[in-house]
Structures are given as C-alpha cells and as structure tokens.
Design a protein around this motif. Sequence first.
Motif, PDB file in Angstrom:
ATOM      1  N   ASP A  74      11.492   0.831  26.619  1.00 35.20           N
ATOM      2  CA  ASP A  74      12.439   1.193  27.664  1.00 35.20           C
ATOM      3  C   ASP A  74      13.108  -0.058  28.240  1.00 35.20           C
ATOM      4  O   ASP A  74      13.137  -1.117  27.597  1.00 35.20           O
ATOM      5  CB  ASP A  74      11.719   2.014  28.748  1.00 35.20           C
ATOM      6  CG  ASP A  74      10.498   1.290  29.320  1.00 35.20           C
ATOM      7  OD1 ASP A  74      10.415   0.051  29.191  1.00 35.20           O
ATOM      8  OD2 ASP A  74       9.620   1.974  29.898  1.00 35.20           O
ATOM      9  N   SER A  75      13.615   0.054  29.469  1.00 35.85           N
ATOM     10  CA  SER A  75      14.376  -1.031  30.069  1.00 35.85           C
ATOM     11  C   SER A  75      13.553  -2.289  30.311  1.00 35.85           C
ATOM     12  O   SER A  75      14.107  -3.395  30.347  1.00 35.85           O
ATOM     13  CB  SER A  75      14.989  -0.558  31.386  1.00 35.85           C
ATOM     14  OG  SER A  75      13.996  -0.051  32.257  1.00 35.85           O
ATOM     15  N   SER A  78      13.917  -3.824  26.955  1.00 30.31           N
ATOM     16  CA  SER A  78      15.291  -4.185  26.579  1.00 30.31           C
ATOM     17  C   SER A  78      15.804  -5.342  27.413  1.00 30.31           C
ATOM     18  O   SER A  78      16.719  -6.057  26.994  1.00 30.31           O
ATOM     19  CB  SER A  78      16.229  -2.986  26.711  1.00 30.31           C
ATOM     20  OG  SER A  78      16.493  -2.663  28.062  1.00 30.31           O
ATOM     21  N   VAL A 118      16.607  -5.129  30.979  1.00 31.34           N
ATOM     22  CA  VAL A 118      17.421  -4.804  32.148  1.00 31.34           C
ATOM     23  C   VAL A 118      16.941  -5.632  33.338  1.00 31.34           C
ATOM     24  O   VAL A 118      15.741  -5.759  33.580  1.00 31.34           O
ATOM     25  CB  VAL A 118      17.336  -3.299  32.467  1.00 31.34           C
ATOM     26  CG1 VAL A 118      17.988  -2.993  33.822  1.00 31.34           C
ATOM     27  CG2 VAL A 118      18.000  -2.488  31.377  1.00 31.34           C
ATOM     28  N   TYR A 158      23.501  -9.424  28.485  1.00 32.54           N
ATOM     29  CA  TYR A 158      23.337  -8.251  27.628  1.00 32.54           C
ATOM     30  C   TYR A 158      24.226  -8.343  26.395  1.00 32.54           C
ATOM     31  O   TYR A 158      25.365  -8.835  26.464  1.00 32.54           O
ATOM     32  CB  TYR A 158      23.653  -6.970  28.409  1.00 32.54           C
ATOM     33  CG  TYR A 158      22.831  -6.806  29.656  1.00 32.54           C
ATOM     34  CD1 TYR A 158      21.442  -6.745  29.594  1.00 32.54           C
ATOM     35  CD2 TYR A 158      23.433  -6.753  30.917  1.00 32.54           C
ATOM     36  CE1 TYR A 158      20.675  -6.616  30.740  1.00 32.54           C
ATOM     37  CE2 TYR A 158      22.675  -6.622  32.068  1.00 32.54           C
ATOM     38  CZ  TYR A 158      21.293  -6.561  31.973  1.00 32.54           C
ATOM     39  OH  TYR A 158      20.540  -6.443  33.120  1.00 32.54           O
ATOM     40  N   CYS A 188      22.112   0.644  26.310  1.00 32.05           N
ATOM     41  CA  CYS A 188      20.723   0.221  26.115  1.00 32.05           C
ATOM     42  C   CYS A 188      20.440  -1.109  26.803  1.00 32.05           C
ATOM     43  O   CYS A 188      19.287  -1.418  27.100  1.00 32.05           O
ATOM     44  CB  CYS A 188      20.401   0.118  24.628  1.00 32.05           C
ATOM     45  SG  CYS A 188      20.215   1.722  23.808  1.00 32.05           S
ATOM     46  N   LYS A 189      21.498  -1.895  27.046  1.00 34.23           N
ATOM     47  CA  LYS A 189      21.383  -3.151  27.795  1.00 34.23           C
ATOM     48  C   LYS A 189      20.270  -4.047  27.254  1.00 34.23           C
ATOM     49  O   LYS A 189      19.321  -4.399  27.955  1.00 34.23           O
ATOM     50  CB  LYS A 189      21.181  -2.873  29.282  1.00 34.23           C
ATOM     51  CG  LYS A 189      22.421  -2.277  29.940  1.00 34.23           C
ATOM     52  CD  LYS A 189      22.293  -2.248  31.448  1.00 34.23           C
ATOM     53  CE  LYS A 189      23.614  -1.798  32.081  1.00 34.23           C
ATOM     54  NZ  LYS A 189      23.532  -1.787  33.563  1.00 34.23           N
ATOM     55  N   SER A 212      17.372   0.943  27.516  1.00 35.66           N
ATOM     56  CA  SER A 212      17.260   1.315  28.920  1.00 35.66           C
ATOM     57  C   SER A 212      17.235   2.832  29.072  1.00 35.66           C
ATOM     58  O   SER A 212      18.004   3.548  28.439  1.00 35.66           O
ATOM     59  CB  SER A 212      18.457   0.750  29.691  1.00 35.66           C
ATOM     60  OG  SER A 212      18.437   1.171  31.040  1.00 35.66           O
ATOM     61  N   GLU A 250      19.712  -2.447  38.136  1.00 36.87           N
ATOM     62  CA  GLU A 250      18.802  -3.569  37.941  1.00 36.87           C
ATOM     63  C   GLU A 250      17.679  -3.583  38.977  1.00 36.87           C
ATOM     64  O   GLU A 250      16.745  -4.391  38.879  1.00 36.87           O
ATOM     65  CB  GLU A 250      19.575  -4.886  37.975  1.00 36.87           C
ATOM     66  CG  GLU A 250      20.593  -4.981  36.844  1.00 36.87           C
ATOM     67  CD  GLU A 250      20.969  -6.400  36.479  1.00 36.87           C
ATOM     68  OE1 GLU A 250      20.653  -7.323  37.264  1.00 36.87           O
ATOM     69  OE2 GLU A 250      21.569  -6.583  35.409  1.00 36.87           O
ATOM     70  N   HIS A 285      13.535  -4.146  38.411  1.00 41.79           N
ATOM     71  CA  HIS A 285      13.367  -4.618  37.034  1.00 41.79           C
ATOM     72  C   HIS A 285      13.122  -6.130  37.041  1.00 41.79           C
ATOM     73  O   HIS A 285      13.520  -6.829  37.976  1.00 41.79           O
ATOM     74  CB  HIS A 285      14.608  -4.296  36.186  1.00 41.79           C
ATOM     75  CG  HIS A 285      14.687  -2.881  35.758  1.00 41.79           C
ATOM     76  ND1 HIS A 285      15.239  -1.899  36.560  1.00 41.79           N
ATOM     77  CD2 HIS A 285      14.272  -2.247  34.632  1.00 41.79           C
ATOM     78  CE1 HIS A 285      15.174  -0.725  35.933  1.00 41.79           C
ATOM     79  NE2 HIS A 285      14.580  -0.911  34.770  1.00 41.79           N
TER      80      HIS A 285
END
Length: 267
Positions: free
Chosen positions: A40-41, A44, A46, A51, A58-59, A84, A245, A248
């Motif tokens: 998940d984020s 990835s 975030v 990015y 999906c960042k 994300s 954001e 995160h």
Amino acid sequence: MRFPRVTAIVSSLLLAAGATLASAATSHAAAPTGYVALGDSYSSGVGSGSYDSASGDCKRSSKAYPVLWKNAHSPSSFNFDACSGARTGDVLANQLGHLSASTGLVTISIGGNDAGFADVMTTCVLQSTDTCVAKVNTARAYVQNTLPAALDNVYNQIRAKAPAAKVVVLGYPRFYQLNGTCIAGLAEAERSAINGAADLLDTTISARAASHGFSFGDVRTTFAGHEICSGDAWLHSVDWLNIGESYHPKPAGQSGGYLPALTKYAP
C-alpha cells in the motif's frame, strides 16, 4: 596389471566431481535474485515526494524503502508494484503478476486500508473524542475478526507464485508519542486509542506472517522517538494542504524507519 583399472576408477571419480561442481555452479547461477515490492501507500512511498509520474495515483516514490533497498543491492530484476490505497483484494487482483520462481525477495505492507485507518483518522480529526474512540474500536473488531483470513489469502498466493522467495512483511508505526510535545490537535485519549489499534494491527499481521514462514519487519522499534509529538517526527501529521500525505512517513521515515526493518531480514 592393475594400472588400467586404477586409472579408470580415478577418471570416473574426476568426472563425477566435475559433474557435481558444474551442477553446483549452474544451481548458483540460477538462484532467484529478483525483487518484487508489493503493498500500500507505506510501501509506495506516499509522504516522501519525488513520485514517478508514470505511477499515477499509485504515487511510487524514488525515496520509498523498496527503491532504497534496490539501489543498495542491485537485484537482478526489480518490480515496484506497491500502490497507494491498496487493500488485500487489490494486491490479489493487481500486484502479483511479476512474482515467479526467479523472485528472490518480496516485501509487502498491507492491511491498514482494509481496517479503515484513513476513515479512523478523518473521524478523529473532525469529530469528538467519543466518536473517534468508537471508530477505532470498529477498526479493532475488523482487525481481530476479518483481517486474518484476508492476509492469509494474500500470503498464500505470494508463496504459490514465488516459491523460493524470502518474504518480508513490513508493519506500521505508532502514530503518536504520548505525553509528547504537541500542544494542540487530538486529545491524549484519542492518540492512545490510535496507538493501541496500530499495535493490534501489527500483532495480527506479525502472527499471520509467521504462520506462513515469513519475516515481520517491526517498524515500531525503528520509529521509536520519531512519532508525531516527539519533536523529531518521521511521520506527517494532518496536512490540510496535501491531505493524502497526512499520517504517512516522510523521507526520513522511509530511510530511517522502513529500510532498517527490511535490511534486518534482507541484508
């Protein structure tokens, strides 16, 4: 005379040894060394910026721990499939295509979105303490009663598609340092409830990962002293200018929190 027989025996032994060495060399050359990053984020990247425009919503960040590990270790192949907003069902539907017998390492963080942590944080920021705690308790019930089977489905598929891979499951940090430096924002009871739910989530993920023979990277230890309200937070608090954001990891959370938790099991 015995010399021809001795010569034949020695020749046979040398041929057998050569075949064994050749087989070992072939086996070593074929060792699975590809790396596939799922999740998940938090996987990835975030919250870390930088990015990849090609990754869209999906960042995927160049400062995320999968890219940092890849840059340090140069795996034979690298597929960055974390996205994300992903839930367990999204991993099953969209992220397993690059797994194969040549995959040597898989990393994943998943489960937070299934449990509705984004909704929890939205509720806690905008509504009363009682409403916040009730939302946290709803998430806790999901983590206890429903999430384990969803995690098992994902972990089973990862093992089936990447039978030789080292699988490292990464958890989630506690969001808050209690009795910390924050002078506004959530009530201490809300922060405590959110931390408790994060602990439950990590305990649940760790148990399911262990049951599949996977390693669990506990980032609560690496983030200790760097939670929100610590004075040196590696996590974003609520960011009204870039709400996605909020809560995160910052780049320091990826490099100082997540990367060491992975490197402990994939040095």
